[in-house]
Design a protein around this motif. Structure first.
Motif, PDB file in Angstrom:
ATOM      1  N   CYS A 268     -29.575 -31.995  -2.139  1.00 24.39           N
ATOM      2  CA  CYS A 268     -29.368 -33.269  -2.847  1.00 24.39           C
ATOM      3  C   CYS A 268     -28.725 -33.111  -4.223  1.00 24.39           C
ATOM      4  CB  CYS A 268     -30.679 -34.050  -2.982  1.00 24.39           C
ATOM      5  SG  CYS A 268     -31.428 -34.457  -1.391  1.00 24.39           S
ATOM      6  N   ALA A 269     -27.823 -32.138  -4.368  1.00 20.93           N
ATOM      7  CA  ALA A 269     -27.043 -32.054  -5.605  1.00 20.93           C
ATOM      8  C   ALA A 269     -26.148 -33.279  -5.715  1.00 20.93           C
ATOM      9  CB  ALA A 269     -26.208 -30.783  -5.604  1.00 20.93           C
ATOM     10  N   LYS A 270     -25.945 -33.766  -6.928  1.00 21.43           N
ATOM     11  CA  LYS A 270     -25.140 -34.975  -7.140  1.00 21.43           C
ATOM     12  C   LYS A 270     -23.665 -34.692  -6.886  1.00 21.43           C
ATOM     13  CE  LYS A 270     -24.006 -38.414 -10.680  1.00 21.43           C
ATOM     14  NZ  LYS A 270     -24.207 -38.797 -12.114  1.00 21.43           N
ATOM     15  N   ASN A 271     -23.113 -33.691  -7.560  1.00 20.43           N
ATOM     16  CA  ASN A 271     -21.724 -33.269  -7.383  1.00 20.43           C
ATOM     17  C   ASN A 271     -21.686 -31.759  -7.259  1.00 20.43           C
ATOM     18  OD1 ASN A 271     -20.275 -35.877  -7.779  1.00 20.43           O
ATOM     19  ND2 ASN A 271     -21.164 -35.742  -9.833  1.00 20.43           N
ATOM     20  N   ILE A 272     -20.809 -31.265  -6.398  1.00 22.15           N
ATOM     21  CA  ILE A 272     -20.661 -29.817  -6.203  1.00 22.15           C
ATOM     22  C   ILE A 272     -19.212 -29.467  -6.499  1.00 22.15           C
ATOM     23  CG2 ILE A 272     -20.902 -27.901  -4.602  1.00 22.15           C
ATOM     24  CD1 ILE A 272     -22.865 -29.663  -3.002  1.00 22.15           C
ATOM     25  N   ILE A 273     -19.001 -28.740  -7.595  1.00 22.19           N
ATOM     26  CA  ILE A 273     -17.648 -28.409  -8.047  1.00 22.19           C
ATOM     27  C   ILE A 273     -17.431 -26.913  -7.854  1.00 22.19           C
ATOM     28  CG2 ILE A 273     -16.048 -28.381  -9.996  1.00 22.19           C
ATOM     29  CD1 ILE A 273     -19.023 -30.691 -10.165  1.00 22.19           C
ATOM     30  N   GLY A 274     -16.413 -26.559  -7.108  1.00 19.84           N
ATOM     31  CA  GLY A 274     -16.082 -25.157  -6.897  1.00 19.84           C
ATOM     32  C   GLY A 274     -15.124 -24.666  -7.967  1.00 19.84           C
ATOM     33  N   VAL A 275     -15.476 -23.572  -8.621  1.00 15.20           N
ATOM     34  CA  VAL A 275     -14.599 -22.931  -9.604  1.00 15.20           C
ATOM     35  C   VAL A 275     -14.037 -21.684  -8.921  1.00 15.20           C
ATOM     36  CG1 VAL A 275     -14.416 -21.960 -11.921  1.00 15.20           C
ATOM     37  CG2 VAL A 275     -16.073 -23.795 -11.450  1.00 15.20           C
ATOM     38  N   ILE A 276     -12.818 -21.815  -8.407  1.00 10.85           N
ATOM     39  CA  ILE A 276     -12.188 -20.759  -7.601  1.00 10.85           C
ATOM     40  C   ILE A 276     -10.880 -20.381  -8.296  1.00 10.85           C
ATOM     41  CG2 ILE A 276     -11.527 -20.092  -5.258  1.00 10.85           C
ATOM     42  CD1 ILE A 276     -12.865 -22.706  -4.301  1.00 10.85           C
ATOM     43  N   PRO A 277     -10.944 -19.454  -9.268  1.00 13.24           N
ATOM     44  CA  PRO A 277      -9.742 -19.139 -10.053  1.00 13.24           C
ATOM     45  C   PRO A 277      -8.542 -18.730  -9.203  1.00 13.24           C
ATOM     46  CG  PRO A 277     -11.691 -18.183 -11.049  1.00 13.24           C
ATOM     47  CD  PRO A 277     -12.119 -18.696  -9.727  1.00 13.24           C
ATOM     48  N   TYR A 278      -8.780 -17.866  -8.203  1.00 15.98           N
ATOM     49  CA  TYR A 278      -7.706 -17.531  -7.259  1.00 15.98           C
ATOM     50  C   TYR A 278      -8.070 -18.136  -5.912  1.00 15.98           C
ATOM     51  CZ  TYR A 278      -5.066 -14.983  -3.751  1.00 15.98           C
ATOM     52  OH  TYR A 278      -4.279 -14.674  -2.666  1.00 15.98           O
TER      53      TYR A 278
END
Length: 381
Positions: free
Chosen positions: A113-123
């Motif tokens: 139940c996370a509100k927003n899931i943001i992926g930090v994928i530099p490459y």
């Protein structure tokens, strides 16, 4: 026995002096966010630690490990309900395992139940497979769909191989640029850089090279010839012979024959004699093309040769080839772990970009504009 790898997190906020390139470490004005690392090896968590240090937080409590049958398992050790979650994932040599770690962790956070899931994928992996080749597939589009299905709602990445890749996603993508940091390195670390010339090792890289040249107020040279094969020249199946079959009556239209492409001998458009040659690109992986380009530039009179690239994959024998080549220095960012390659080749240097990634995380969480991170950035950069 399964291999267990741990991370820890406790939300902290701290004040810090001003950072280079105009960013300052700022307090997070809103609560309710966590930062996790989806990759667990020491080399891959190094960037995540630098980002969280700049934010004044620690990594979220999680366990990522491989079962004895190599299946990926993720256990999130703290509540994420109703919070913004940032997953930092650097891509090591085992690309497919890293992708599975990211997918499984995103889905675990979604079901928690996370509100927003943001992926930090530099490459962003598979970014070179963004066009149809023969009877293959556009794997980059497939990966974008998988990430959306797993639960990601936003992605922060850096210098996508093709900017059109952003159109593969059904959610926002912030494609940050490493060029300000690489340009700063040129200005501060390359002696007499005013006597340099920016070089594109193929016509397809000319726009990026032009952007660097204009901002550094330097000249531009472009290499062209049969030593370089751009992706657009790869066979895509249009010349496959048709299946032989017996026909009766009308045989169809006769299309005009197209002359086959034939590249001229390699040439350098621009004067590099007595200059420092700086080759710029987004990815340096197999280095044979760069080594060949360096030899040609040496023959044309360049007395120093630098390679500047965002993502230093440096696969196979790249460190050895660089060490034995005419290249004086290879400068890459830390979007991809390459500590082992640096030990094998002292010519490889690293520029830290954790600062802009941390600032992007802060701005997204606080709902602030991202325009500041793209100031003075050209469209073709």
């Amino acid at each position: 026995m399964p291999i267990r790898r741990f991370g820890g997190h406790k939300s902290l906020v701290s004040q810090s002096p001003k950072l280079s390139y105009g960013y300052t470490k700022m307090n997070i004005s809103r609560s309710g966010y966590r930062v996790f690392s989806a990759n667990s090896t020491t080399a891959c968590t190094e960037l995540a630690k630098k980002i969280t240090e700049r934010l004044g937080v620690e990594l979220g409590k999680s366990v990522v490990y491989q079962e004895s049958n190599t299946e990926t398992r993720v256990d999130v050790k703290e509540s994420v309900r109703g919070q913004d979650i940032f997953i930092i994932q650097t891509i090591p040599r085992d690309v497919n395992t890293a992708i599975m770690e990211l997918l499984v962790m995103a889905y675990a956070l979604k079901t928690s139940c996370a509100k927003n899931i943001i992926g930090v994928i530099p490459y962003f992996p598979y970014s070179k497979q963004c066009k149809m080749r023969k009877r293959g597939s556009i794997v980059c589009k497939l990966l974008a769909s998988m990430l959306a299905k797993a639960g990601l709602t936003h992605i922060i990445t850096m210098d996508l191989h093709q900017k059109e890749i952003q159109g593969f996603f059904s959610f926002p993508v912030d494609n940050l640029r490493a060029s300000p940091f690489l340009i700063q390195y040129i200005q501060e670390e390359i002696p007499d850089y005013r006597n340099a010339i920016i070089v594109a090792k193929s016509p397809s890289a000319a726009k990026r090279a032009q952007s660097y040249a204009e901002r550094l107020r330097l000249g531009l040279a472009v290499m062209h010839g049969d030593a370089h094969h751009s992706e657009s020249d790869m066979a895509d199946g249009r010349h496959s012979p048709p299946v032989s079959r017996t026909t009766t009556g009308h045989t169809g239209l006769e299309l005009p024959l197209m002359m086959a492409k034939e590249k001229p001998p390699i040439t350098v458009v621009g004067d590099v004699g007595g200059r420092i040659a700086i080759i710029v690109d987004d990815i340096i992986d197999d280095v044979e093309d760069f080594v060949a380009a360096a030899e040609i530039l040496k023959e044309r009179g360049a007395y120093k040769i630098y390679i500047m690239a965002t993502h230093g994959l440096l696969s196979a024998d790249a460190p050895r080839l660089i060490e034995e080549s005419a290249i004086d220095e290879v400068v890459v960012t830390n979007t991809v772990p390459h500590e082992v390659q640096k030990l094998q080749c002292p010519k490889i240097k690293t520029v830290d970009v954790s600062m802009i990634l941390a600032e992007a995380i802060r701005r997204i969480h606080n709902g602030e504009s991202m325009a500041y991170l793209f100031r003075n950035i050209a469209v073709d950069d």
